[in-house]
Design a protein around this motif. Structure first.
Motif, mmCIF file in Angstrom:
data_model
loop_
_atom_site.group_PDB
_atom_site.id
_atom_site.type_symbol
_atom_site.label_atom_id
_atom_site.label_comp_id
_atom_site.label_asym_id
_atom_site.label_seq_id
_atom_site.Cartn_x
_atom_site.Cartn_y
_atom_site.Cartn_z
ATOM 1 N N ALA A 31 18.958 32.493 -2.055
ATOM 2 C CA ALA A 31 20.023 31.866 -1.276
ATOM 3 C C ALA A 31 19.446 30.956 -0.190
ATOM 4 O O ALA A 31 19.968 29.878 0.069
ATOM 5 C CB ALA A 31 20.920 32.934 -0.644
ATOM 6 N N ILE A 32 18.374 31.389 0.432
ATOM 7 C CA ILE A 32 17.779 30.610 1.526
ATOM 8 C C ILE A 32 17.083 29.362 1.002
ATOM 9 O O ILE A 32 17.285 28.259 1.516
ATOM 10 C CB ILE A 32 16.796 31.481 2.341
ATOM 11 C CG1 ILE A 32 17.574 32.551 3.095
ATOM 12 C CG2 ILE A 32 15.970 30.630 3.291
ATOM 13 C CD1 ILE A 32 16.707 33.596 3.745
ATOM 14 N N HIS A 33 16.265 29.525 -0.018
ATOM 15 C CA HIS A 33 15.442 28.407 -0.491
ATOM 16 C C HIS A 33 16.050 27.666 -1.670
ATOM 17 O O HIS A 33 15.613 26.560 -1.997
ATOM 18 C CB HIS A 33 14.048 28.908 -0.874
ATOM 19 C CG HIS A 33 13.290 29.453 0.288
ATOM 20 N ND1 HIS A 33 12.815 28.667 1.303
ATOM 21 C CD2 HIS A 33 12.954 30.726 0.613
ATOM 22 C CE1 HIS A 33 12.201 29.425 2.197
ATOM 23 N NE2 HIS A 33 12.283 30.676 1.810
ATOM 24 N N GLY A 34 17.034 28.246 -2.323
ATOM 25 C CA GLY A 34 17.660 27.602 -3.474
ATOM 26 C C GLY A 34 16.877 27.888 -4.736
ATOM 27 O O GLY A 34 15.695 28.210 -4.707
ATOM 28 N N GLY A 36 16.774 25.714 -7.853
ATOM 29 C CA GLY A 36 17.186 24.556 -8.627
ATOM 30 C C GLY A 36 18.359 23.816 -8.011
ATOM 31 O O GLY A 36 18.816 22.810 -8.540
ATOM 32 N N GLU A 37 18.865 24.307 -6.924
ATOM 33 C CA GLU A 37 19.948 23.650 -6.194
ATOM 34 C C GLU A 37 19.670 23.821 -4.705
ATOM 35 O O GLU A 37 18.845 24.643 -4.320
ATOM 36 C CB GLU A 37 21.298 24.250 -6.558
ATOM 37 C CG GLU A 37 21.413 25.731 -6.293
ATOM 38 C CD GLU A 37 22.710 26.308 -6.833
ATOM 39 O OE1 GLU A 37 23.311 27.113 -6.115
ATOM 40 O OE2 GLU A 37 23.096 25.956 -7.949
ATOM 41 N N ILE A 40 20.317 27.355 1.524
ATOM 42 C CA ILE A 40 20.831 27.338 2.896
ATOM 43 C C ILE A 40 19.917 26.523 3.803
ATOM 44 O O ILE A 40 20.384 25.755 4.649
ATOM 45 C CB ILE A 40 20.984 28.775 3.427
ATOM 46 C CG1 ILE A 40 22.070 29.498 2.634
ATOM 47 C CG2 ILE A 40 21.314 28.779 4.907
ATOM 48 C CD1 ILE A 40 22.147 30.984 2.917
ATOM 49 N N LYS A 41 18.623 26.657 3.612
ATOM 50 C CA LYS A 41 17.655 25.936 4.440
ATOM 51 C C LYS A 41 17.842 24.421 4.306
ATOM 52 O O LYS A 41 17.888 23.698 5.300
ATOM 53 C CB LYS A 41 16.246 26.340 4.018
ATOM 54 C CG LYS A 41 15.144 25.800 4.857
ATOM 55 C CD LYS A 41 13.805 26.346 4.383
ATOM 56 C CE LYS A 41 12.661 25.811 5.167
ATOM 57 N NZ LYS A 41 11.368 26.311 4.681
ATOM 58 N N THR A 42 17.979 23.938 3.086
ATOM 59 C CA THR A 42 18.159 22.509 2.839
ATOM 60 C C THR A 42 19.496 22.031 3.387
ATOM 61 O O THR A 42 19.585 20.962 4.012
ATOM 62 C CB THR A 42 18.082 22.221 1.333
ATOM 63 O OG1 THR A 42 16.835 22.694 0.835
ATOM 64 C CG2 THR A 42 18.214 20.740 1.043
ATOM 65 N N ARG A 43 20.540 22.819 3.162
ATOM 66 C CA ARG A 43 21.866 22.427 3.623
ATOM 67 C C ARG A 43 21.921 22.377 5.145
ATOM 68 O O ARG A 43 22.526 21.473 5.734
ATOM 69 C CB ARG A 43 22.907 23.385 3.063
ATOM 70 C CG ARG A 43 23.050 23.218 1.553
ATOM 71 C CD ARG A 43 23.823 24.312 0.889
ATOM 72 N NE ARG A 43 25.144 24.466 1.446
ATOM 73 C CZ ARG A 43 25.931 25.484 1.167
ATOM 74 N NH1 ARG A 43 25.530 26.423 0.342
ATOM 75 N NH2 ARG A 43 27.125 25.565 1.701
ATOM 76 N N LEU A 44 21.282 23.333 5.818
ATOM 77 C CA LEU A 44 21.241 23.333 7.278
ATOM 78 C C LEU A 44 20.495 22.105 7.789
ATOM 79 O O LEU A 44 20.932 21.459 8.749
ATOM 80 C CB LEU A 44 20.592 24.613 7.795
ATOM 81 C CG LEU A 44 20.420 24.716 9.295
ATOM 82 C CD1 LEU A 44 21.781 24.705 9.989
ATOM 83 C CD2 LEU A 44 19.650 25.965 9.660
ATOM 84 N N ASP A 45 19.401 21.750 7.136
ATOM 85 C CA ASP A 45 18.645 20.564 7.538
ATOM 86 C C ASP A 45 19.506 19.307 7.409
ATOM 87 O O ASP A 45 19.486 18.445 8.289
ATOM 88 C CB ASP A 45 17.381 20.436 6.685
ATOM 89 C CG ASP A 45 16.539 19.249 7.095
ATOM 90 O OD1 ASP A 45 16.134 19.185 8.277
ATOM 91 O OD2 ASP A 45 16.292 18.372 6.233
#
Length: 78
Positions: A31-34, A36-37, A40-45
């Protein structure tokens, strides 16, 4: 002998708990690192970058507005 059997059962219970915890941690890491999609980390950035961009645009608009007012005031006095 009974105590050892209980200890063995307790160890099996602990092993089962550890396996469940490992599965939970794996799910959280996905969930944090994804996987293939975007995670959470990417979305927060992305959200933080969007906020920074909006903040810069707001400062630009405010600066232009203040500059326009100052220009009008100085033009009125001349």
């Amino acid at each position: 002998m009974i105590e050892r059997r209980e200890d063995y059962q307790n160890l099996n219970g602990i092993k089962d708990d550890i396996q469940e915890i490992k599965a939970d941690v794996k799910t959280l890491m996905r969930a944090i690192h994804g996987n293939g999609e975007p995670g959470i980390k990417t979305r927060l950035d992305r959200v933080e970058r969007s906020i920074a961009t909006v903040s810069k645009v707001i400062w630009l608009v405010v600066s232009l507005f203040i500059t326009g007012i100052i220009t009008k005031v100085l033009g009125f006095w001349q």
